[in-house]
Design a protein around this motif. Structure first.
Motif, short mmCIF file in Angstrom:
data_model
loop_
_atom_site.label_atom_id
_atom_site.label_comp_id
_atom_site.label_asym_id
_atom_site.label_seq_id
_atom_site.Cartn_x
_atom_site.Cartn_y
_atom_site.Cartn_z
N VAL A 250 40.54 45.86 27.13
CA VAL A 250 41.91 45.37 27.20
C VAL A 250 42.87 46.55 27.02
CG1 VAL A 250 43.61 43.81 26.18
CG2 VAL A 250 41.19 43.15 26.27
N ASP A 251 43.79 46.67 27.96
CA ASP A 251 44.81 47.72 27.86
C ASP A 251 46.00 47.15 27.09
OD1 ASP A 251 46.54 49.83 28.15
OD2 ASP A 251 46.14 50.12 30.28
N ALA A 252 46.08 47.54 25.81
CA ALA A 252 47.17 47.06 24.96
C ALA A 252 48.18 48.15 24.67
CB ALA A 252 46.60 46.51 23.64
N ASN A 253 48.31 49.09 25.59
CA ASN A 253 49.26 50.18 25.43
C ASN A 253 50.65 49.67 25.81
OD1 ASN A 253 50.76 52.59 25.51
ND2 ASN A 253 49.00 53.76 26.28
N PRO A 254 51.59 49.67 24.88
CA PRO A 254 52.92 49.16 25.22
C PRO A 254 53.71 50.08 26.15
CG PRO A 254 52.83 49.82 22.90
CD PRO A 254 51.48 50.04 23.48
N ASP A 255 53.24 51.29 26.37
CA ASP A 255 53.96 52.26 27.22
C ASP A 255 53.23 52.46 28.55
OD1 ASP A 255 55.89 52.66 25.26
OD2 ASP A 255 54.64 54.15 24.26
N ARG A 256 52.90 51.38 29.24
CA ARG A 256 52.25 51.42 30.55
C ARG A 256 50.94 52.20 30.51
NH1 ARG A 256 50.52 53.46 34.92
NH2 ARG A 256 51.00 52.70 37.01
N VAL A 275 48.34 35.76 29.20
CA VAL A 275 49.10 35.10 28.13
C VAL A 275 49.85 33.91 28.69
CG1 VAL A 275 50.96 35.40 26.46
CG2 VAL A 275 49.29 37.23 26.80
N ARG A 276 50.31 34.02 29.91
CA ARG A 276 51.10 32.94 30.52
C ARG A 276 50.25 31.70 30.81
NH1 ARG A 276 52.65 35.68 34.49
NH2 ARG A 276 54.46 36.59 33.44
N ILE A 277 48.97 31.88 31.18
CA ILE A 277 48.13 30.72 31.54
C ILE A 277 47.05 30.46 30.50
CG2 ILE A 277 48.52 31.18 33.98
CD1 ILE A 277 45.56 32.19 34.04
N LYS A 278 47.23 30.96 29.30
CA LYS A 278 46.17 30.86 28.28
C LYS A 278 45.75 29.43 28.01
CE LYS A 278 49.31 30.84 24.25
NZ LYS A 278 50.54 30.64 25.08
N ASP A 279 46.67 28.47 28.13
CA ASP A 279 46.33 27.07 27.87
C ASP A 279 45.65 26.41 29.06
OD1 ASP A 279 47.48 27.26 25.35
OD2 ASP A 279 49.47 26.70 26.09
N GLU A 280 45.63 27.06 30.21
CA GLU A 280 45.02 26.49 31.42
C GLU A 280 43.63 27.04 31.69
OE1 GLU A 280 47.71 27.17 34.60
OE2 GLU A 280 49.46 26.37 33.53
N GLY A 314 53.79 42.21 22.28
CA GLY A 314 53.68 42.44 20.85
C GLY A 314 52.45 41.79 20.26
N ASP A 315 52.49 41.63 18.94
CA ASP A 315 51.33 41.11 18.21
C ASP A 315 50.94 39.70 18.65
OD1 ASP A 315 51.08 43.42 16.83
OD2 ASP A 315 52.03 42.71 14.99
N ASP A 316 51.92 38.82 18.81
CA ASP A 316 51.62 37.44 19.18
C ASP A 316 50.98 37.37 20.56
OD1 ASP A 316 52.64 36.58 16.79
OD2 ASP A 316 54.65 36.16 17.60
N ASP A 317 51.47 38.20 21.50
CA ASP A 317 50.86 38.22 22.84
C ASP A 317 49.43 38.72 22.78
OD1 ASP A 317 53.27 37.35 24.01
OD2 ASP A 317 54.05 39.39 24.05
N TYR A 318 49.18 39.75 21.98
CA TYR A 318 47.82 40.26 21.87
C TYR A 318 46.91 39.21 21.23
CZ TYR A 318 43.80 43.04 20.52
OH TYR A 318 42.52 43.51 20.36
N ARG A 319 47.38 38.53 20.21
CA ARG A 319 46.57 37.49 19.58
C ARG A 319 46.21 36.38 20.57
NH1 ARG A 319 50.50 38.38 15.35
NH2 ARG A 319 49.52 39.46 13.56
N ALA A 320 47.15 36.01 21.42
CA ALA A 320 46.87 34.98 22.41
C ALA A 320 45.84 35.44 23.43
CB ALA A 320 48.17 34.58 23.12
N ALA A 321 45.96 36.68 23.91
CA ALA A 321 44.99 37.21 24.87
C ALA A 321 43.63 37.40 24.22
CB ALA A 321 45.50 38.53 25.44
N SER A 343 54.02 48.03 18.21
CA SER A 343 54.18 46.58 18.21
C SER A 343 52.86 45.82 18.29
CB SER A 343 55.08 46.15 19.39
OG SER A 343 54.51 46.58 20.63
N VAL A 344 51.74 46.46 18.67
CA VAL A 344 50.47 45.75 18.84
C VAL A 344 49.44 46.17 17.79
CG1 VAL A 344 48.73 45.08 20.57
CG2 VAL A 344 50.99 45.80 21.31
N MET A 345 49.70 47.24 17.06
CA MET A 345 48.67 47.79 16.18
C MET A 345 48.27 46.83 15.07
SD MET A 345 46.57 50.15 15.62
CE MET A 345 47.14 51.35 16.81
N SER A 346 49.20 46.09 14.50
CA SER A 346 48.88 45.19 13.40
C SER A 346 47.87 44.12 13.83
CB SER A 346 50.16 44.54 12.87
OG SER A 346 49.84 43.61 11.85
#
Length: 463
Positions: A250-256, A275-280, A314-321, A343-346
């Motif tokens: 997973v590429d979680a680098n916030p700077d592209r 993240v957008r279709i996580k519930d589907e 950020g953190d919430d998006d990473y947790r969802a993915a 923003s993603v390290m925590s």
């Protein structure tokens, strides 16, 4: 002795009481608390109603069923059996036959008799009710203990059924081993060479099972340009190439980030789409349309190409993915951004099961990597640091300016393992990485890194 009519019997002979010699006990029945005796009454041929007239059946039955005294209860059955055996009618019948032979008379026909079952009451001893105890022992039987007709399916093994003369033997690996094997007509097999055995042993270490759910491994670096994304790609390829389960990076680098570019295949979708279709997402097919897969079966989840959009990740998006990836992958690698405070390290560290720290072979790069370990220890990740793996990545050709042995010795005092990644011009060019096209030494180092990470994941963390 001939039977006399009932009319000639003495008056003092009581009806219903038979002479002991005339009792026929051809059948004795013992059941429950009573004993049954078959008493046979002789019936004269010329008077079928004689017994009915002279024998009071009800009075005899009443007397015979009277309970015996308590002191004789234990011997009642024995006395009846002894009398029955001693007074069997067979003796009288044999005597009649002998008399008939001496008198030259024909053998008399045996008389038909009616039998009356008389119950002799026996005292019943009181028995206290006791609970039935069943001692059941369940035990499996070995193959030698099974009956021939009761073999199970597990005994139908290849060693038992296959004819060794028709089984193709595996050719040993190694120049001399293979040459001698072929020259002898497959008769001489020296086994694999030392190098081949080491390679297979390394593959076994990488493919070791990981019990439990998905395992998360973030790849960290305090300084850009040390090859963090390259190390993430090589580690993912080495794991996916040797393991049977699924591996995703997973590429979680916030700077592209550029992780997807290193495998040369893109799906056109990013982690934002997941993240957008996580519930589907209800199956791997839904996820496979978002990730990109290379020739080693490594899946890559790319980051957003637009830096302005990726800044919001950020953190919430990473947790969802990560929650979605945990359902379909056994190992989840995370290519984090530069530094350890973003923003993603925590969210990345809170799910980490093992850590990989990348350091360069320079003084400042080595110091930053060591400071990263110190920061992790002081922020509650000391157990992860002790099981972490440090990668000393060589990004420049030629000999490094620092003594690599001293740098490696320093990190070995703090982490589980230290892996040196050699310089590879194919990787340094920035092109897509082909795992089977890179230099063998680079591929071997990536496999050593994968084995060290798997062993770190298999070691329970000591808090």
């Amino acid at each position: 002795m001939a039977d006399r009519p009932d009319s000639e019997q003495p008056e003092n002979e009581e009806h219903g009481i038979l002479d002991e010699e005339r009792v026929d006990t051809s059948g004795i029945f013992l059941g429950g608390s009573t004993a049954q005796v078959d008493v046979a009454f002789p019936v004269p041929a010329d008077d079928d109603d004689a017994i009915d007239e002279d024998f009071d059946e009800s009075s005899a039955q009443e007397r015979m069923t009277q309970p015996a005294p308590a002191e004789r209860a234990d011997t009642a059955e024995a006395e009846i059996i002894d009398d029955a055996v001693a007074d069997a009618p067979q003796e009288r019948h044999d005597m009649d036959i002998e008399d008939a032979v001496e008198a030259d008379e024909p053998e008399p026909a045996p008389a038909f008799t009616d039998r009356v079952a008389v119950s002799v009451a026996q005292p019943v001893r009181a028995v206290e009710p006791t609970a039935a105890v069943f001692d059941v022992t369940l035990a499996s039987k070995r193959l030698g203990e099974l009956e021939v007709s009761r073999e199970g399916a597990d005994v139908l093994t290849a060693d038992r059924l296959l004819d060794p003369h028709h089984v193709a033997k595996v050719e040993p690996e190694g120049f001399w081993q293979s040459t001698l094997y072929r020259a002898s007509g497959t008769l001489i097999n020296l086994g694999d060479s030392k190098k081949a055995r080491a390679r297979k042993e390394l593959s076994r270490r990488i493919a070791a099972p990981l019990p439990g759910g998905a395992r998360f491994v973030p790849v960290l670096s305090r300084k850009g340009g040390v090859g963090k994304t390259t190390v993430t790609t090589l580690l993912g390829m080495a794991l996916a190439d040797a393991r049977d389960d699924r591996v995703v990076a997973v590429d979680a680098n916030p700077d592209r980030g550029t992780l997807a570019e290193r495998i040369g295949r893109t799906s056109g979708k990013t982690i934002r789409d997941l993240v957008r279709i996580k519930d589907e997402v209800v199956g791997y097919n839904d996820l496979s349309t978002i990730v990109a897969r290379d020739e080693t079966r490594l899946d890559v989840l790319a980051s957003d190409a637009d830096p302005r959009v990726s800044e919001a990740f950020g953190d919430d998006d990473y947790r969802a993915a990560a929650a979605v990836a945990a359902h379909y992958y056994s190992v989840v690698l995370t290519d984090t951004g530069t530094g350890i405070v973003h923003s993603v390290m925590s969210a990345t560290l809170e799910r980490a099961d093992a850590l990989v720290v990348v350091a360069g072979l320079s003084i400042d790069e080595a110091r930053l990597a060591s400071e990263t370990l110190t920061w992790l220890e002081t922020n509650g990740y000391g157990d992860r640091v002790r099981e972490a793996v440090v990668v000393l990545n060589t990004t420049r050709p030629g000999s490094p300016l620092v003594r690599a042995d001293e740098v490696e010795a320093h990190f070995r005092t703090r982490v589980r393992a230290v892996i040196r990644m050699p310089y590879d011009s194919h990787i340094a060019s920035g092109a897509a990485i082909g795992f089977h096209e890179i230099h063998p030494a680079t591929r071997e180092a990536a496999r050593q890194l994968a084995a060290a990470v798997v062993e770190s994941l298999r070691t329970p963390a000591v808090v």
